[in-house]
Structures are given as structure tokens and as C-alpha cells.
Design an enzyme around this catalytic site. Structure first.
Site, PDB file in Angstrom:
ATOM      1  N   HIS A  51       0.695  -1.057   0.031  1.00 33.31           N
ATOM      2  CA  HIS A  51      -0.135   0.052  -0.040  1.00 33.31           C
ATOM      3  C   HIS A  51       0.940   1.292   0.216  1.00 33.31           C
ATOM      4  O   HIS A  51       0.566   2.420  -0.841  1.00 33.31           O
ATOM      5  CB  HIS A  51      -0.934   0.115   1.082  1.00 33.31           C
ATOM      6  CG  HIS A  51      -2.058   1.121   1.235  1.00 33.31           C
ATOM      7  ND1 HIS A  51      -3.298   1.037   0.574  1.00 33.31           N
ATOM      8  CD2 HIS A  51      -1.987   2.242   2.051  1.00 33.31           C
ATOM      9  CE1 HIS A  51      -3.679   2.216   0.680  1.00 33.31           C
ATOM     10  NE2 HIS A  51      -3.129   3.071   1.478  1.00 33.31           N
ATOM     11  N   GLU A  54      -2.248  -5.812  -5.589  1.00 36.22           N
ATOM     12  CA  GLU A  54      -2.919  -5.939  -4.200  1.00 36.22           C
ATOM     13  C   GLU A  54      -4.355  -6.610  -4.481  1.00 36.22           C
ATOM     14  O   GLU A  54      -4.897  -7.391  -3.799  1.00 36.22           O
ATOM     15  CB  GLU A  54      -3.422  -4.389  -3.627  1.00 36.22           C
ATOM     16  CG  GLU A  54      -2.283  -3.767  -2.903  1.00 36.22           C
ATOM     17  CD  GLU A  54      -2.583  -2.548  -2.414  1.00 36.22           C
ATOM     18  OE1 GLU A  54      -2.525  -2.243  -1.357  1.00 36.22           O
ATOM     19  OE2 GLU A  54      -3.044  -1.755  -3.243  1.00 36.22           O
ATOM     20  N   ASN A  91      27.648 -22.192  -2.385  1.00 36.43           N
ATOM     21  CA  ASN A  91      28.527 -23.557  -2.457  1.00 36.43           C
ATOM     22  C   ASN A  91      28.059 -24.553  -1.473  1.00 36.43           C
ATOM     23  O   ASN A  91      28.044 -25.704  -1.564  1.00 36.43           O
ATOM     24  CB  ASN A  91      29.863 -23.122  -2.287  1.00 36.43           C
ATOM     25  CG  ASN A  91      30.671 -22.468  -3.449  1.00 36.43           C
ATOM     26  OD1 ASN A  91      30.371 -22.749  -4.522  1.00 36.43           O
ATOM     27  ND2 ASN A  91      31.984 -21.960  -2.971  1.00 36.43           N
TER      28      ASN A  91
END
Length: 698
Positions: free
Chosen positions: A46, A68, A424
Site C-alpha cells: 500500500h 493488491e 557453494n
């Protein structure tokens, strides 16, 4: 003083909101029933939408509004967020970030595809009949016929990106509403601020909804408004025709601004209620008014807690301030040296006072540059989430020590090494699900990222519960590349160090994640450039731990000033363990270069030989025992002068090949002193020890 570009201010604020949004979405994947996480995500969305519209980012506001709307079923609790939905929402977040940071690199087709995927996931279990039915026009059968609201917003609410008309639209979705604007507070035109809100609203909501439903509408602006609530009774006038009516034939109104103005303008007389009803009526059977105002936070003991005020400062200004403090420290050292050479007590007292103030200012300035490492740790949650999905390896990511603080420059330099280590750990360390099951492990791997203070250093560890390092494969690869001779006697620790060699990789195939042998080499170079060190420890079948030892700051350090011949050098005090005198017995064993420190043999380097110092050595030489990780080395110097506040200056590119120095500083008398690189000196001592060991064995 030049003002910052408003668009740049929005980008900085949006960057913080993206971190909040990403964190909330990732947490939702673990805790799908947590309403606070949903509210946090919507609050961030918002704010981004409102601020984007205010600063001219219309595409951002439009896309975020659609985001939204599509995600609204999650907020209403109608569906639970699945991993697929979270992945699409994260992609939508990335697209919004791209629209803000580099709009030229985006394409509307990508945004439309993301929204289509989002709508498909949230509508997968949606019934064919419309979920939102037309509200009843007649009052409910219960005694309470609705709510009477009086809305008064703070004048600056528009500047914060919130639109009261959008809130009224959401309120009207709860049921039939009659909205009357209150214009008493509107000033004359010449006194009006165009960015301030002067209107108030008197609202009759004819719906048997709960107070919590009304609170949800205003949850994002509770601190920017005053809301007076009182229940409507059925004895009041019949419910008026709703301002907005949602039905199967009429689409849901997306924008509220124009309809509200038109509806109020067209019906002021026909449907206006008596003026006496502009405020909630006082009746014996009416419940007390519920009034909510923006109130300061309070502690549990009832005492008012003062909020923490923060100010956004450009990083360049902090760097400039640190440079000025460094110059002040150098000038203070000069004053202290002049005062010590004289006999005037008043000058000495002033010098001591300035030294105290300069030290306090230095600590305060360094504290202002300190940033919690949690701001860095939060970035890797998304990395682990995406790698876990791409490699089909369920991985739990756990962090600790987020409050540990490091200099902001250290935080920036630490990001890339940690990315390589975590990639890794997941790619090479964590086994696939079948292998883990065969070894009696849980299906889900675990990556732990932790930070902790250790004296004047910060230890950052990356730990996995995978299969550990394959020492035999590392050795075979080193022999294949000619790094060691076949059959050479090496410890496991020495073999593991080949992982940091440029171009070294044990991966059998080259993929997008690994196989080129550049990751760990970059990690080691970066950490050493930060005057830190890296340690590896592994347990076969149980996992690997990588520990990064880092100084707190790269700007000003406490150093030990020593003299070697006519030259003076600085050793970082955080690396110094103790100082001992070089005995006559140690002098006689010149060929061995070992110290016996309480029964432990410690190799040492003669700095006079290393620096090619001229003249005869002092009669009573001193040995400074330094350490990095578990390795200890002695440095033999002619004299230990004492503690010194060291302002670090970088060496020029012409000295880039001089590896035993990490920088320089300016002393009180204006001369320069080089700062010794502890990690390089320890490595040099180890290599000399290995050569000596080989010669003795031969």
C-alpha cells in the site's frame, strides 16, 4: 546544500519496503496462517503504491494496485498462501523493483504474465458464483443496524501517499454507505495548502459488520487519523440507497475519486439526513462511543516510552565526517607529542583533554557508521529460497546474531563473499534428498548464518549439515593440476586450502552455479583485502563450517607502534596476543627460528631481515606474538613504542605488489608508518617453516 531528488528519496524508501515485503512473503511460506505477516505485506504494498503515484511512478502504482487486488483473497483468509503463490508474488516484487530502479529494462508483457499467474493461483479454488454478493438494502434483523463513523484524517495524510477516497471505497464494500463530507475546516483559498487534507467525513454504514472489519479498512492509517465509532440502532431511519452497490451485473469500482465526488454532489438534498444527525446521537440504550486516536506507544509498566527518532543521512556525508575525524586524530597525536616534549603543565592538560574529546568523537562517529549485520543477512533468504527450488533441495535457512554491528563499508564488502559461500554450501555441501535419506538424515538440509563479536573482531560463520569436504577428491584435483607432487605429505587443513586457489574446482560439470573455480578465490581475496581471515573446518558426513574473521571497521583502528631499525610500523592491536623478549637462547638458534612460549613452539620472523634494515640490532629485541585463526607467529622488532590510534590510509596502485603491508598512517610528527598485513605475514612464516621442515627432512 543541494536538496535530494524526490524520486531518489522514493527509491531509497522503496528499497526498505521491498525488504519488508520480501521478508513477509518468505515468512508466509513457513507460517501461512500468520495474519500479521499478511498485514505487513499489504502495508508495504500500500505504501509503495501510494508513494509511487505521488512521485510520478504511475506504472508502479498501477501494477501494485493489481497486485493488491489479486492478493486480496489471501488477506481475507479465503485462501492460504502456497509455495507457488509465494514464488509468483516474489516475481511480482522483483518486477516492481525493476519498474522503480530501471524502468527501461522492463516490458509490459512480463508484468501482464506475472499478474495472470498471480490471478490464476488465487482463483484456482474460487467457486463459479461470485463471492461478493449485493449487500442487503434493508436493515438487518438484529437490533444493531450498522455503524456511525466520523472520520478525521491528519492534514499530511496525502503527502504520505494515502488517499482517503480509496479508504471510503473499501468501507463501502462492507455494505450500503451514506457519506457526507464535512467542510467546516476548509480555509480560504489563499490560505490553503494544496498538499494538505481539510475534509472530514460523516458516514452511516448500514451493515451488521463487526468493529474489527472496520478496523481492517483503516489498519494502515491508524496513526494518521481520528475515528469515532458508535452503533446505529434499528429505530433510526431506513437505510438509504447505498453509495456503491456491488452486484453480479455491475463490476467492482476500482477507482473511488470521481464516483464519490459525483454522488455527493448530485444527492445533497434528496438523501441528506437532518443536520442534528451529523454527530452520533446520545440515547440511553446506545453503547458508549468508541474513540480511537493516534497515541504514543507505552511500556508495560505504564510509563510513556519515547519513540526512537531517526534521520536519513547520505553515506557520502558519513564518509566525509569520518575523514575529518581521522584528520583530527592525526592533529591530536601531533599536539600530544609536542606537549610531551615540553614542560608546560597547562599545555599537557589541554592536550589530554583534546585527546579525550577526540577519542570520544571517534567512537561516536564510528558508531554512526555501524550497521546491524541483520540488514545483510535478510538478503540471503531469497537466495536460499530460489536455490532450494532450482536444485530441488529442501533447505532450512537459520540466522543468528543479526544485531551484531559492523562498519557500513564492511557490510557492503561482505555481501559477495557470503553469496559465494551460501551457493557453494547448497550446491556442493547439501546432498540431494535421496542421498540424505540413504545416510539416515532428514530430507531438509540446513544452512546456518551467524555473527558474533570476539574481542575487536566479528566472526561470521556459514555452516551446513551436508556431507562435508571430500578431502581425497580435493587432493586428487590438486595433483591433477600440478599444485602438489603425488604422494606429498600434507595435513587435511593444508589440502583444504587448495579450495582457495584460483581456478580450482572439484565440480565434475560446469553449471550456472559452480564449476569454474572462481568463487572461493574471490572470497579469500575479498576477505584479505578487508584485513580479515577465513577458516575452514569440516566433519565427513556431518557438514562444513566456514568462519570469516573481520575487523569492526576499515577506517580507524587501535594499533601497536613498533620500531625496526630506523623505520616505524603499525601492527593491528586486535591481532596481538602478547609481547615477549627475545632471549639469548633464541638468538643462538638463528637457524631454527622458533620460540618456546610456555612449552609451545612458535615460528617467528625477524623484521630486520624482512625489511632489510641497516645498522646493528638493539641489544634487547622484542617479539610480538600475533595470531590469525589458530595459527600463531612471532615478529621480532627492535622496540615496542606503544599504543597508537591509527587512521588507515590506502596505498597507491604502485605499491599493489607489496603484499606484507595493508596500508599506511601518519604519525604525530608528520612521518608515515606502514601497517603490517597480519594474514600475509602469517602465510609467509608458514611457508618458511614448511621449507625448513623439508630441508631438515632431506
Amino acid at each position: 546544500m543541494s536538496a535530494m531528488d524526490p524520486a531518489e528519496v522514493f527509491r531509497q524508501e522503496a528499497s526498505e519496503l521491498f525488504e519488508v515485503l520480501e521478508g513477509a512473503l518468505l515468512d508466509l511460506g513457513q507460517c501461512p496462517d500468520d495474519r500479521e505477516l499478511v498485514d505487513s505485506a499489504f502495508r508495504a504494498l500500500h505504501t509503495i503504491k501510494g508513494s509511487g503515484a505521488m512521485f510520478g511512478f504511475d506504472k508502479v502504482a498501477s501494477f501494485t494496485h493489481e497486485f493488491e487486488t489479486a492478493f486480496d483473497r489471501v488477506r481475507k483468509g479465503e485462501i492460504k498462501p502456497t509455495q507457488e503463490l509465494i514464488s509468483v508474488a516474489l516475481a511480482a516484487k522483483d518486477y516492481i523493483r525493476a519498474l522503480i530502479e530501471d524502468p527501461q529494462s522492463t516490458d509490459d508483457i512480463i508484468g501482464e504474465a506475472i499478474l495472470d499467474d498471480l490471478k490464476r493461483f488465487v482463483s484456482a479454488d474460487k467457486p463459479a458464483a461470485p463471492v461478493v454478493e449485493a449487500p442487503l438494502l434493508s436493515p438487518p434483523e438484529s437490533k444493531q443496524a450498522g455503524w456511525h463513523l466520523y472520520l478525521e484524517f491528519d492534514s499530511h495524510i496525502l503527502r504520505n501517499g494515502s488517499n482517503p477516497l480509496d479508504l471510503l471505497e473499501d468501507l463501502c464494500k462492507l455494505g450500503p454507505c451514506f457519506v457526507v463530507p464535512v467542510t467546516d475546516g476548509i480555509p480560504f483559498l489563499d490560505e490553503m495548502e494544496p498538499e494538505d487534507c481539510y475534509l472530514k467525513w460523516d458516514v452511516k454504514l448500514h451493515a451488521a459488520c463487526t468493529k474489527d472489519a472496520i478496523d481492517d479498512v483503516f489498519m494502515f492509517v491508524q496513526d494518521e487519523m481520528k475515528l469515532t465509532l458508535s452503533p446505529l440502532q434499528r429505530v433510526e431511519a431506513p437505510a438509504p440507497v447505498p453509495l456503491f452497490q456491488l452486484s453480479e451485473e455491475e463490476p467492482v469500482i476500482a477507482e473511488m475519486a470521481a464516483p464519490v465526488v459525483e454522488a455527493v454532489a448530485e444527492q445533497p438534498v434528496a438523501r441528506a439526513e437532518p443536520q442534528s444527525e451529523a454527530k452520533p446521537e446520545t440515547k440511553p440504550e446506545t453503547k458508549p462511543e468508541i474513540k480511537r486516536e493516534a497515541a504514543p506507544a507505552r511500556r508495560e509498566d505504564g510509563k510513556q516510552e519515547r519513540g526512537i527518532a531517526t534521520v536519513r543521512v547520505q553515506a557520502e556525508r558519513l564518509d566525509e565526517l569520518m575523514d575529518r575525524v581521522g584528520e583530527l586524530v592525526i592533529a591530536q597525536a601531533r599536539l600530544t607529542q609536542l606537549a610531551a616534549s615540553g614542560s608546560d603543565l597547562s599545555i599537557k592538560m589541554i592536550a589530554e583533554e583534546i585527546e579525550r574529546l577526540a577519542s570520544s568523537l571517534r567512537d561516536t562517529t564510528m558508531g554512526a557508521r555501524m550497521v546491524p549485520i541483520g540488514s545483510l543477512f535478510g538478503r540471503f533468504r531469497r537466495l536460499v529460497h530460489d536455490l532450494s527450488r532450482d536444485l530441488s533441495k529442501p533447505v532450512e535457512f537459520v540466522t543468528s546474531g543479526e544485531d551484531t554491528e559492523l562498519d557500513k563499508t564492511m557490510i557492503e564488502c561482505l555481501a559477495d563473499p557470503l553469496v559465494h559461500l551460501i551457493r557453494n554450501a547448497i550446491d556442493h555441501g547439501i546432498e540431494d534428498t535421496a542421498t540424505r535419506a540413504a545416510n539416515g538424515k532428514t530430507d531438509q538440509g540446513r544452512i546456518e548464518l551467524a555473527a558474533v563479536h570476539s574481542g575487536a573482531q566479528v566472526l561470521v560463520t556459514v555452516k551446513d549439515n551436508g556431507g562435508g569436504l571430500n578431502t581425497a577428491r580435493i587432493r586428487a584435483k590438486a595433483e591433477e593440476q600440478g599444485l602438489i607432487a603425488a604422494g606429498a605429505v600434507l595435513t587435511d587443513h593444508e589440502i583444504h586450502q587448495f579450495l582457495f586457489h584460483p581456478g580450482f574446482s572439484t565440480a565434475q560439470t560446469i553449471s550456472a552455479l559452480s564449476g569454474r573455480g572462481v568463487g572461493m578465490d574471490v572470497v579469500k581475496r575479498t576477505i584479505e583485502n578487508m584485513r580479515g581471515s577465513i577458516d575452514l573446518s569440516t566433519r565427513p558426513g556431518q557438514g562444513t563450517t566456514v568462519t570469516l574473521r573481520l575487523p569492526l571497521t576499515l577506517a580507524i583502528i587501535e594499533g601497536l607502534l613498533i620500531r625496526v631499525g630506523e623505520g616505524r610500523y603499525i601492527i593491528p592491536l586486535s591481532a596481538v596476543e602478547e609481547c615477549v623478549e627475545l632471549t639469548a637462547e633464541d638468538e643462538r638458534s638463528r637457524g631454527r627460528n622458533f620460540l618456546n612460549v610456555r612449552g609451545n613452539l612458535v615460528p617467528f620472523l625477524r623484521l630486520r631481515e624482512l625489511m632489510a634494515a641497516s645498522g646493528a640490532p638493539d641489544q634487547h629485541q622484542k617479539t610480538i606474538i600475533i595470531s590469525t585463526g589458530e595459527t600463531r607467529v612471532g615478529l621480532v622488532a627492535d622496540q615496542i613504542i606503544g599504543n597508537h590510534q591509527t587512521v588507515i590510509k590506502s596505498l597507491s596502485k604502485l605499491h599493489s605488489d607489496v603484499t606484507i603491508f595493508s596500508g599506511a598512517t601518519i604519525l604525530g610528527d608528520g612521518t608515515a608508518a606502514l601497517i603490517l598485513d597480519v594474514a600475509q605475514l602469517v602465510s609467509l612464516a608458514q611457508s618458511k617453516f614448511e621449507k625448513q621442515h623439508i630441508n631438515e627432512a632431506a
